[in-house]
Design an enzyme around this catalytic site. Structure first.
Site, PDB file in Angstrom:
ATOM      1  N   VAL A  99     -14.014  10.391  48.332  1.00  0.00           N
ATOM      2  CA  VAL A  99     -12.710   9.968  48.830  1.00  0.00           C
ATOM      3  C   VAL A  99     -12.844   8.511  49.240  1.00  0.00           C
ATOM      4  O   VAL A  99     -13.846   8.117  49.845  1.00  0.00           O
ATOM      5  CB  VAL A  99     -12.265  10.815  50.036  1.00  0.00           C
ATOM      6  CG1 VAL A  99     -10.923  10.332  50.565  1.00  0.00           C
ATOM      7  CG2 VAL A  99     -12.202  12.289  49.671  1.00  0.00           C
ATOM      8  N   CYS A 100     -11.853   7.711  48.895  1.00  0.00           N
ATOM      9  CA  CYS A 100     -11.802   6.326  49.333  1.00  0.00           C
ATOM     10  C   CYS A 100     -13.084   5.596  48.898  1.00  0.00           C
ATOM     11  O   CYS A 100     -13.571   5.784  47.789  1.00  0.00           O
ATOM     12  CB  CYS A 100     -11.582   6.288  50.848  1.00  0.00           C
ATOM     13  SG  CYS A 100     -10.981   4.721  51.502  1.00  0.00           S
ATOM     14  N   SER A 101     -13.646   4.766  49.784  1.00  0.00           N
ATOM     15  CA  SER A 101     -14.799   3.953  49.417  1.00  0.00           C
ATOM     16  C   SER A 101     -16.096   4.745  49.309  1.00  0.00           C
ATOM     17  O   SER A 101     -17.141   4.174  48.995  1.00  0.00           O
ATOM     18  CB  SER A 101     -14.973   2.795  50.401  1.00  0.00           C
ATOM     19  OG  SER A 101     -15.038   3.265  51.730  1.00  0.00           O
TER      20      SER A 101
END
Length: 240
Positions: A99-101
């Site tokens: 998820v995300c970075s």
């Protein structure tokens, strides 16, 4: 029993982890663990302590590896114990996810070579340096790798993965149970829709942090080059 492990590390963005955690914990016949190098409480991005349930060295095999993101990703890009764990767990897992970075940590572990992947919009271009194909989408599924966009995309990603694991009926039942019915008051959740000046302000505020991240990411990418990377279908086990 499907064993799902979410990496819990200092300075992670809580919603990156909690959104998927809420969905995964509602899956039938699933075990969900929060994994770190020790069982001591971990202090997340805004000071909330969370407690791991399993140490990295206790993990034999995960069915699903999930790596959330946040500013805490940056110092881990060249942290050998963490990258080695992600590489090992990812090679054995049926699904390698982020998820995300968190996608940057998958990339630093060599798990995104030649794969389409997404991450938070401010770090999306960085994926290319780690051998991935940056893809601006909410959810990107390439083989056994599933990546979600920034922060709130973790809920969407988790419901998508729930459907892969247990079917759409189960995923829809979870969505209904948590009343996931997004109706935001503003349409500013992506730079393609937000006001230009707002995007510029946010980029400016994050400039120093993103510069540090880019420098450490370049070191991680250089390390992959020096070791020949982790070729898809070879030592990563990413053959799907």
């Amino acid at each position: 029993m499907t064993h799902i492990g979410l990496l819990l590390f200092p300075q992670l963005t809580v919603l990156d982890l909690i959104g998927p955690y809420e969905v995964f914990c509602r899956l039938p016949d699933a075990r969900v663990d929060l994994i770190w190098h020790s069982l001591d409480p971990v202090i997340t991005e805004h000071g909330l302590p969370l407690t791991p349930t399993l140490r990295c060295d206790e993990v034999a095999k995960l069915d699903v590896l999930c790596v959330p993101g946040g500013y805490g990703v940056t110092p881990l890009l060249n942290d050998r114990p963490t990258i080695d764990f992600i590489r090992r767990a990812g090679a054995q897992a049926s699904y390698v996810t982020s998820v995300c970075s968190g996608a940057l940590l998958l990339g630093a572990a060599g798990l995104l070579q030649g794969r389409r992947a997404t991450t938070h919009w401010m770090s999306l271009a960085m994926l290319r340096e780690l051998g991935a194909v940056p893809t601006d989408a909410r959810i990107v599924h390439d083989g056994k790798v599933i990546t979600g966009g920034g922060v709130t995309a973790g809920i969407d990603f988790a419901l998508y993965l729930a459907a892969q694991l247990r079917g759409q009926d189960v995923a829809e039942s979870i969505q209904l149970a948590i009343e996931y019915n997004p109706d935001p008051p503003f349409d500013a959740g992506h730079p393609s829709r937000a006001r230009t000046e707002l995007v510029a302000q946010l980029r400016h505020r994050a400039r120093d942090a993103q510069t540090r991240r880019a420098a450490l990411l370049s070191q991680a990418a250089q390390g992959l080059l020096q070791t020949g990377g982790m070729r898809v279908g070879a030592t990563t086990g990413l053959t799907s």
